[in-house]
Design a protein around this motif. Structure first.
Motif, PDB file in Angstrom:
ATOM      1  N   ARG A   8       0.875  -1.179   0.000  1.00  0.00           N
ATOM      2  CA  ARG A   8       0.000   0.000   0.000  1.00  0.00           C
ATOM      3  C   ARG A   8       0.905   1.219   0.000  1.00  0.00           C
ATOM      4  O   ARG A   8       1.600   1.471   0.982  1.00  0.00           O
ATOM      5  N   THR A   9       0.936   1.963  -1.091  1.00  0.00           N
ATOM      6  CA  THR A   9       1.833   3.116  -1.165  1.00  0.00           C
ATOM      7  C   THR A   9       1.225   4.313  -0.443  1.00  0.00           C
ATOM      8  O   THR A   9       0.010   4.451  -0.346  1.00  0.00           O
ATOM      9  N   ILE A  10       2.106   5.168   0.062  1.00  0.00           N
ATOM     10  CA  ILE A  10       1.663   6.397   0.714  1.00  0.00           C
ATOM     11  C   ILE A  10       2.356   7.572   0.037  1.00  0.00           C
ATOM     12  O   ILE A  10       3.440   7.442  -0.512  1.00  0.00           O
ATOM     13  N   GLY A  11       1.699   8.712   0.047  1.00  0.00           N
ATOM     14  CA  GLY A  11       2.284   9.914  -0.534  1.00  0.00           C
ATOM     15  C   GLY A  11       1.976  10.066  -2.006  1.00  0.00           C
ATOM     16  O   GLY A  11       1.318   9.236  -2.624  1.00  0.00           O
ATOM     17  N   THR A  12       2.473  11.164  -2.559  1.00  0.00           N
ATOM     18  CA  THR A  12       2.297  11.493  -3.966  1.00  0.00           C
ATOM     19  C   THR A  12       3.659  11.501  -4.635  1.00  0.00           C
ATOM     20  O   THR A  12       4.546  12.257  -4.228  1.00  0.00           O
ATOM     21  N   SER A  13       3.827  10.646  -5.648  1.00  0.00           N
ATOM     22  CA  SER A  13       5.116  10.542  -6.332  1.00  0.00           C
ATOM     23  C   SER A  13       5.170  11.450  -7.547  1.00  0.00           C
ATOM     24  O   SER A  13       4.192  11.589  -8.275  1.00  0.00           O
ATOM     25  N   ASN A  14       6.329  12.067  -7.750  1.00  0.00           N
ATOM     26  CA  ASN A  14       6.601  12.867  -8.935  1.00  0.00           C
ATOM     27  C   ASN A  14       7.785  12.208  -9.626  1.00  0.00           C
ATOM     28  O   ASN A  14       8.926  12.319  -9.157  1.00  0.00           O
ATOM     29  N   LEU A  15       7.516  11.508 -10.726  1.00  0.00           N
ATOM     30  CA  LEU A  15       8.575  10.780 -11.418  1.00  0.00           C
ATOM     31  C   LEU A  15       9.631  11.712 -12.004  1.00  0.00           C
ATOM     32  O   LEU A  15      10.807  11.359 -12.056  1.00  0.00           O
ATOM     33  N   LEU A  16       9.228  12.895 -12.447  1.00  0.00           N
ATOM     34  CA  LEU A  16      10.174  13.850 -13.021  1.00  0.00           C
ATOM     35  C   LEU A  16      11.205  14.290 -11.975  1.00  0.00           C
ATOM     36  O   LEU A  16      12.406  14.328 -12.252  1.00  0.00           O
ATOM     37  N   LEU A  17      10.746  14.572 -10.773  1.00  0.00           N
ATOM     38  CA  LEU A  17      11.650  14.987  -9.690  1.00  0.00           C
ATOM     39  C   LEU A  17      12.231  13.795  -8.936  1.00  0.00           C
ATOM     40  O   LEU A  17      13.099  13.962  -8.091  1.00  0.00           O
TER      41      LEU A  17
END
Length: 80
Positions: A44-53
């Motif tokens: 279960r993933t948490i948070g918001t991922s930004n692949l660019l950063l």
């Protein structure tokens, strides 16, 4: 917010993970060793991922400077 361990005041903040997403797995999966740890079930993933950063930001984490613990209540997603 007061620390659930020592009762002293905590500092509001968030977690920032560089490079990978943060997630929760059941204890049996967490204890896996070696190459078997690459394939988790129940993640279960948490948070918001930004692949660019290459960064994941997780809000609503609290830090206790007295006992050096981080706690929080985190929303999860069911992404595999």
């Amino acid at each position: 917010m007061d620390c659930p361990i020592c009762g002293r005041p905590m500092e509001a903040g968030g977690l920032i993970l560089d490079g990978v997403a943060c997630g929760w797995v059941p204890l049996a999966q967490f204890r896996k060793n070696g190459l078997r740890r690459l394939a988790y079930s129940g993640l279960r993933t948490i948070g918001t991922s930004n692949l660019l950063l290459r960064q994941t930001r997780v809000p609503d984490a609290w830090f206790c400077p007295s006992c050096n613990k981080v706690t929080g209540i985190f929303d999860v997603t069911n992404r595999p």
